[in-house]
Design an enzyme around this catalytic site. Structure first.
Site, mmCIF file in Angstrom:
data_model
loop_
_atom_site.group_PDB
_atom_site.id
_atom_site.type_symbol
_atom_site.label_atom_id
_atom_site.label_comp_id
_atom_site.label_asym_id
_atom_site.label_seq_id
_atom_site.Cartn_x
_atom_site.Cartn_y
_atom_site.Cartn_z
ATOM 1 N N PRO A 1 1.471 3.713 6.503
ATOM 2 C CA PRO A 1 2.557 4.240 5.667
ATOM 3 C C PRO A 1 2.755 5.729 5.908
ATOM 4 O O PRO A 1 1.805 6.461 6.185
ATOM 5 C CB PRO A 1 2.061 3.986 4.242
ATOM 6 C CG PRO A 1 1.039 2.907 4.369
ATOM 7 C CD PRO A 1 0.400 3.111 5.705
ATOM 8 N N CYS A 2 3.984 6.178 5.810
ATOM 9 C CA CYS A 2 4.326 7.594 6.030
ATOM 10 C C CYS A 2 4.130 8.352 4.724
ATOM 11 O O CYS A 2 4.754 8.038 3.720
ATOM 12 C CB CYS A 2 5.771 7.695 6.501
ATOM 13 S SG CYS A 2 6.393 9.366 6.664
#
Length: 418
Positions: free
Chosen positions: A164-165
């Protein structure tokens, strides 16, 4: 002025078609080129005139380009690449196996796949019982030591995954690995550091390139380089690699510094499929349905059309406040055409802002159609409820796209074997 062969103010005034006195007024320090109301606008907003004169999108693009730019790379025709041997890999954030399956097709042998979601983990097991599926939190796996979950004395050639960013807290201009502890990126990077593979792949959403004005990606690249990897990144389009979808992904490739071999992007395929190519003879499956009121609205939209094809009164009622907001909003009331790739699939097939209506039938794509658009083979089954299946497929890396990228990495590993 001399570059334009203008030597005097008289020459300049003549070029402008004004008198010398008019030019003197323009060049005066007291001259203000802005109309008074325009100047008041700048004063009230507390901005510089150029902030208004230059469109924000142009400024944002300039800022993004300044922060971090795509790698300029050669490409390689991956159709004829074959691994010299099965290369051992570990995948993190494995999901429903789109990336893992594509990498398997390319020639990788998965020694471990980490996935915390129980339905996705079950999907992996039911399709590949021989795979070592590590159904656990990557934080625990990382802190316990990834090698404790893998076969003994197995050298890992390659690590992959799509974390995930997340934004970081920037204490200074340069951050080390410990400074991003607590993010999923940290645990991905830590496992790379622990396994020290020859090559790694980190794939992510296109938005990573502009996340926090590009600083997030820039920090990631810097940390990878501090771990003794030469790193490149590019945005690749799935439709260029046999996928009937307009999905774009950021692909970050790291090659260990002791391997002096440049990475080459997979060359785009000549064949770029559209929906008609992949939605023939699809097996029957469960699928979402529209409420009757919504179905009647979408009945009015032609293939390839969206809300602008609706009568104005119906569009206003259907869209509500969104009708008056800015932007094209082309995902609303959108029916895909047979002769185009699908828009990027989401985790839910019937969200109002990201509609994906079937070309002929007034319904969302069903589960097996979703899988076809993501280039999963028909025999790849998905675990859990209908909603869980849509979520797994929507989150997946398209299989054929993963295969193409995997083959480009096999090319590097083959040369490293020489």
């Amino acid at each position: 002025m001399e570059k334009r062969n203008i030597r005097t103010q008289s020459n300049l005034a003549e070029r402008l078609g004004i008198t010398k006195n008019q030019l003197s007024v323009i060049l005066s320090e007291k001259s203000n080129p802005l109309k008074s109301n325009y100047q008041k606008l700048c004063d009230v907003l507390e901005v510089e005139p150029m902030d208004i004169i230059i469109p924000k999108a142009k400024l944002d693009k300039a800022q993004k380009d300044k922060v971090v730019s795509e790698s300029q790379l050669d490409d390689v025709d991956v159709r004829y690449i074959k691994g010299k041997r099965p290369y051992h890999s570990v995948e993190l954030f494995a999901g429903a196996g789109g990336l893992a399956l594509g990498l398997e097709m390319a020639g990788f042998q998965a020694e471990g796949l980490v996935e915390i979601d129980k339905y996705a983990a079950q999907t992996l097991r039911q399709n590949r019982p021989e795979w070592n599926v590590i159904e656990d939190d990557i934080i625990k796996v990382s802190e316990s030591g990834i090698r404790n979950y893998l076969p003994k004395n197995c050298e890992i050639d390659f690590v992959s995954g799509g974390y995930p960013c997340q934004a970081f807290s920037y204490a200074g201009h340069k951050l080390g690995l410990d400074d991003v502890r607590g993010t999923m990126f940290f645990y991905f990077a830590k496992i790379i550091k622990d396994l020290n593979p020859k090559v790694f792949l980190a794939e992510n959403v296109k938005g990573l390139t502009t996340h926090d004005n590009g600083k997030t990606l820039q920090t990631m690249l810097g940390i990878y380089e501090s771990m003794n990897y030469h790193v490149t990144w590019n945005i690749l389009k799935a439709n260029n690699y046999g996928v009937a979808q307009k999905r774009e992904r950021v692909v970050i490739i790291g090659i260990r510094n002791d391997i002096d071999i440049p990475y080459r992007l997979p060359k785009e395929y000549d064949y770029k499929p559209v929906l008609r190519d992949v939605l023939q003879n699809v097996p029957e499956s469960i699928g979402e349905k529209y409420p009757e009121k919504k179905r009647k609205v979408l009945e009015l939209v032609p293939a390839g059309g969206y809300w602008r094809d609706l009568p104005e009164d119906i569009a206003k009622e259907y869209m509500g406040k969104s009708y008056y907001s800015g932007g094209g909003r082309t995902g609303m009331a959108r029916r895909i055409s047979w002769d185009e790739p699908s828009l990027t699939l989401t985790c839910s097939p019937a969200q109002k802002q990201t509609e994906r209506c079937h070309p002929e039938e007034t319904r969302p794509f069903n589960v097996r159609e979703y899988a076809r658009i993501q280039s999963f083979p028909d025999e790849w089954s998905f675990s859990g409820s209908m909603g869980q299946q849509y979520k797994q497929i929507g989150n997946a890396v398209p299989v054929e796209f993963a295969k193409a990228v995997g083959l480009s990495i096999i090319d590097v590993l083959n040369k490293a074997e020489s």
